[in-house]
Design an enzyme around this catalytic site. Structure first.
Site, PDB file in Angstrom:
ATOM      1  N   LYS A   6      64.854 -90.187  18.864  1.00 45.96           N
ATOM      2  CA  LYS A   6      63.627 -90.196  19.654  1.00 45.96           C
ATOM      3  C   LYS A   6      62.807 -91.396  19.190  1.00 45.96           C
ATOM      4  O   LYS A   6      62.144 -91.361  18.180  1.00 45.96           O
ATOM      5  CB  LYS A   6      62.828 -88.906  19.435  1.00 45.96           C
ATOM      6  CG  LYS A   6      61.849 -88.575  20.568  1.00 45.96           C
ATOM      7  CD  LYS A   6      60.542 -89.237  20.625  1.00 45.96           C
ATOM      8  CE  LYS A   6      59.567 -89.433  19.599  1.00 45.96           C
ATOM      9  NZ  LYS A   6      58.455 -90.333  20.125  1.00 45.96           N
TER      10      LYS A   6
ATOM     11  N   GLY B  15      60.360 -90.031  24.902  1.00 45.63           N
ATOM     12  CA  GLY B  15      59.318 -89.044  25.160  1.00 45.63           C
ATOM     13  C   GLY B  15      58.247 -89.034  24.085  1.00 45.63           C
ATOM     14  O   GLY B  15      58.326 -89.739  23.072  1.00 45.63           O
TER      15      GLY B  15
ATOM     16  N   GLY C  13      55.841 -87.535  21.052  1.00 43.72           N
ATOM     17  CA  GLY C  13      56.107 -86.782  19.841  1.00 43.72           C
ATOM     18  C   GLY C  13      55.902 -85.287  19.973  1.00 43.72           C
ATOM     19  O   GLY C  13      56.775 -84.495  19.566  1.00 43.72           O
TER      20      GLY C  13
ATOM     21  N   VAL D 128      59.097 -84.224  22.811  1.00 40.51           N
ATOM     22  CA  VAL D 128      60.479 -84.506  22.415  1.00 40.51           C
ATOM     23  C   VAL D 128      60.649 -84.453  20.901  1.00 40.51           C
ATOM     24  O   VAL D 128      61.614 -83.882  20.390  1.00 40.51           O
ATOM     25  CB  VAL D 128      60.928 -85.869  22.973  1.00 40.51           C
ATOM     26  CG1 VAL D 128      62.302 -86.253  22.428  1.00 40.51           C
ATOM     27  CG2 VAL D 128      60.949 -85.824  24.492  1.00 40.51           C
ATOM     28  N   GLY D 129      59.716 -85.046  20.176  1.00 43.96           N
ATOM     29  CA  GLY D 129      59.818 -85.045  18.716  1.00 43.96           C
ATOM     30  C   GLY D 129      59.816 -83.650  18.137  1.00 43.96           C
ATOM     31  O   GLY D 129      60.625 -83.320  17.250  1.00 43.96           O
TER      32      GLY D 129
ATOM     33  N   GLU E  37      59.446 -91.183   5.829  1.00 42.79           N
ATOM     34  CA  GLU E  37      58.890 -92.473   5.401  1.00 42.79           C
ATOM     35  C   GLU E  37      57.559 -92.601   6.112  1.00 42.79           C
ATOM     36  O   GLU E  37      57.499 -92.800   7.319  1.00 42.79           O
ATOM     37  CB  GLU E  37      59.845 -93.613   5.762  1.00 42.79           C
ATOM     38  CG  GLU E  37      59.570 -94.899   4.992  1.00 42.79           C
ATOM     39  CD  GLU E  37      58.640 -95.835   5.726  1.00 42.79           C
ATOM     40  OE1 GLU E  37      57.424 -95.831   5.395  1.00 42.79           O
ATOM     41  OE2 GLU E  37      59.089 -96.543   6.620  1.00 42.79           O
TER      42      GLU E  37
ATOM     43  N   CYS F  90      53.644-100.412   7.208  1.00 42.67           N
ATOM     44  CA  CYS F  90      53.284 -99.314   6.304  1.00 42.67           C
ATOM     45  C   CYS F  90      53.257 -99.747   4.849  1.00 42.67           C
ATOM     46  O   CYS F  90      52.533 -99.170   4.029  1.00 42.67           O
ATOM     47  CB  CYS F  90      54.254 -98.141   6.488  1.00 42.67           C
ATOM     48  SG  CYS F  90      55.986 -98.604   6.364  1.00 42.67           S
TER      49      CYS F  90
ATOM     50  N   GLU G 161      44.932 -95.530   5.358  1.00 41.79           N
ATOM     51  CA  GLU G 161      45.768 -96.539   6.002  1.00 41.79           C
ATOM     52  C   GLU G 161      45.129 -96.941   7.329  1.00 41.79           C
ATOM     53  O   GLU G 161      44.915 -96.105   8.206  1.00 41.79           O
ATOM     54  CB  GLU G 161      47.172 -95.993   6.246  1.00 41.79           C
ATOM     55  CG  GLU G 161      48.104 -97.027   6.833  1.00 41.79           C
ATOM     56  CD  GLU G 161      49.515 -96.510   7.004  1.00 41.79           C
ATOM     57  OE1 GLU G 161      50.457 -97.217   6.617  1.00 41.79           O
ATOM     58  OE2 GLU G 161      49.681 -95.387   7.529  1.00 41.79           O
TER      59      GLU G 161
END
Length: 451
Positions: free
Chosen positions: A151, A182, A184, A187-188, A226, A260, A358
């Site tokens: 995905k 899709g 998150g 679909v996620g 991650e 990141c 972040e």
């Protein structure tokens, strides 16, 4: 349908089908059916397949680079020199690990110890390094004998379709690898919670990673995460300050500040803070927002209007909390496109929001420290632990400081990125490692047979 928007022109450049939980179920079912045959394929044949994937990526390098620049705004020069070569290097590294005996059985006393694939892997990947992060999951998972359902980010789906073409051309059988586009939450989440998925590997925000882990826990899946970072660039008092600051700014602003592991905190001796800030402003001033399709452009737009607004909100927060705004600010630097002005803050303290959270944009915070112990304390004073750097004229001293940093990766004096070395984080930057044999470890089970 999902519209793909060019963040530079704000125009729709393509569409992909928005997947459903039912389509996830169908892809997972196909993967489960295809898994036994693929898992039984010889290591030698899987290594050859991985080599063909690397060759396919290299052959389509120009198309891949241009696609990433168009759909997520990375400068074309960065895409050409980093966004494509890194995935090729990662793929070659995986093939090399297989060829060098990664799957050879081990003898421990009366036990035969061997590695086997996990099963069906769900891979959920981000938009900022779309090809690299897809490859870092898909290739080692396939190399280990797993079937994979991917995905990709809905903000950068076109690159995923190109990868699917490369994988198919390399000879990966139907059903062993599938892509379901899709959102998150649709679909996620369907992928992370599916009972026939044996493992989920996710790269993205820490908040989303917590959700993935919670869903996966219901079926006790293996989970690799991650996540976010707030990496510190520690410049020791004996370092070449000008070089350290110049390299540090380049790292903080790479990929439009959307990395990141970017060194977004520049830690300098307190008595050299003003000098470092001046040098940081001079270096950052060379990053002029522009069209990322132009080879001379060093910094392009944020990936979306929402991401631009998020970064601008952090810039305003930095000013409100008392940091010195030395360059940039919240005002839009261009009339069109989701650009953010490259921003440098000085006099930042470790407890300020811009030093803790972040931001994921071209924002650098310069923090003064009292001594080496104070520098290490500040470097470790966030919830994250993904990347970092140390600059010193004394290699042994730099190594000693690097050992004290609670982070998964540290670069000394601007050392080159290594696509076969382990990449991953401590604490809320995630768990697990990617690249090389360490990446393969994530996608294998270890079995012992006593005899």
């Amino acid at each position: 349908m999902i519209e793909v928007v060019n963040p530079t022109t704000e125009e729709v450049i393509g569409t992909v089908h928005a997947g459903t939980p039912g389509e996830v179920d169908a892809a997972v079912t196909r993967a489960a059916a295809a898994f036994p045959t693929w898992a039984a394929t010889s290591v030698d044949e899987r290594a050859k397949t991985v080599r063909r994937i690397a060759e396919g990526l290299a052959a389509r390098a120009g198309e891949l680079a241009a696609t990433m620049t168009a759909e997520m705004g990375t400068p074309i020069t960065f895409a050409t020199k980093v966004q494509v070569p890194n995935p090729v290097g990662i793929t070659d590294g995986i093939a090399e690990a297989l060829e060098n005996g990664y799957f050879e059985d081990a003898e421990i006393g009366n036990s035969l110890v061997l590695r086997e694939p996990v099963g069906v892997v769900g891979a959920i990947t981000p938009w900022n390094f779309p090809l690299q992060q897809m490859v870092a999951k898909v290739v080692p998972a396939l190399a280990a004998g797993n079937a994979v359902v991917l995905k990709p980010s809905e903000l950068a789906p076109l690159t995923a379709d190109l990868l699917a073409e490369v994988v198919a051309a390399a000879g990966v059988p139907h059903g062993v690898f599938s892509v379901v586009h899709g959102a998150g939450p649709v679909v996620g989440e369907a992928l992370a919670s599916h009972p026939m998925v044996d493992m989920v590997s996710f790269t993205g925000s820490t908040r989303a990673g917590r959700r993935v882990a919670a869903l996966a826990a219901e079926t006790v899946k293996r989970v690799a995460l991650e996540l976010g970072g707030k990496s510190a660039n520690v410049v020791l008092d004996d370092a070449d300050l000008g070089r350290a600051v110049k390299i540090g700014v380049a790292n903080a602003f790479m990929n439009n500040g959307q990395a990141c592991s970017a060194w977004t905190r520049l830690l300098v001796p307190a008595d050299r803070h003003d000098e470092a800030l001046e040098q940081a402003v001079a270096a950052a001033s060379k990053y002029v927002p522009g069209d990322p399709a132009v080879p001379t452009t060093r910094i392009g737009p944020a990936v979306s209007a929402a991401q631009r607004d998020r970064v601008v909100g952090y810039v305003r927060r930095g000013v409100e909390e008392g940091a010195t705004l030395a360059l940039g600010g919240p005002e839009a630097p261009t009339e069109r496109g989701f650009h953010v002005a490259p921003t440098v803050f000085g006099d930042v303290t470790a407890d300020m929001t811009v030093a803790q959270e972040e931001i994921f944009g071209p924002v650098l915070s310069v923090l003064p420290y009292a001594d080496e112990d104070d520098a290490v304390r500040i470097a470790n004073a966030t919830i994250y632990g993904l990347g970092g750097a140390v600059f010193s004229a004394d290699a042994d001293r730099a190594l000693a400081v690097a050992r004290r940093m609670r982070t998964g990766q540290v670069d000394i004096n601007g050392a080159a990125f290594n696509t076969s070395a382990p990449f991953g984080g401590y604490r809320q930057s995630g768990n697990g490692r990617e690249f090389g044999r360490f990446g393969l470890d994530e996608f294998t089970e270890v079995k012992s047979i006593q005899r």
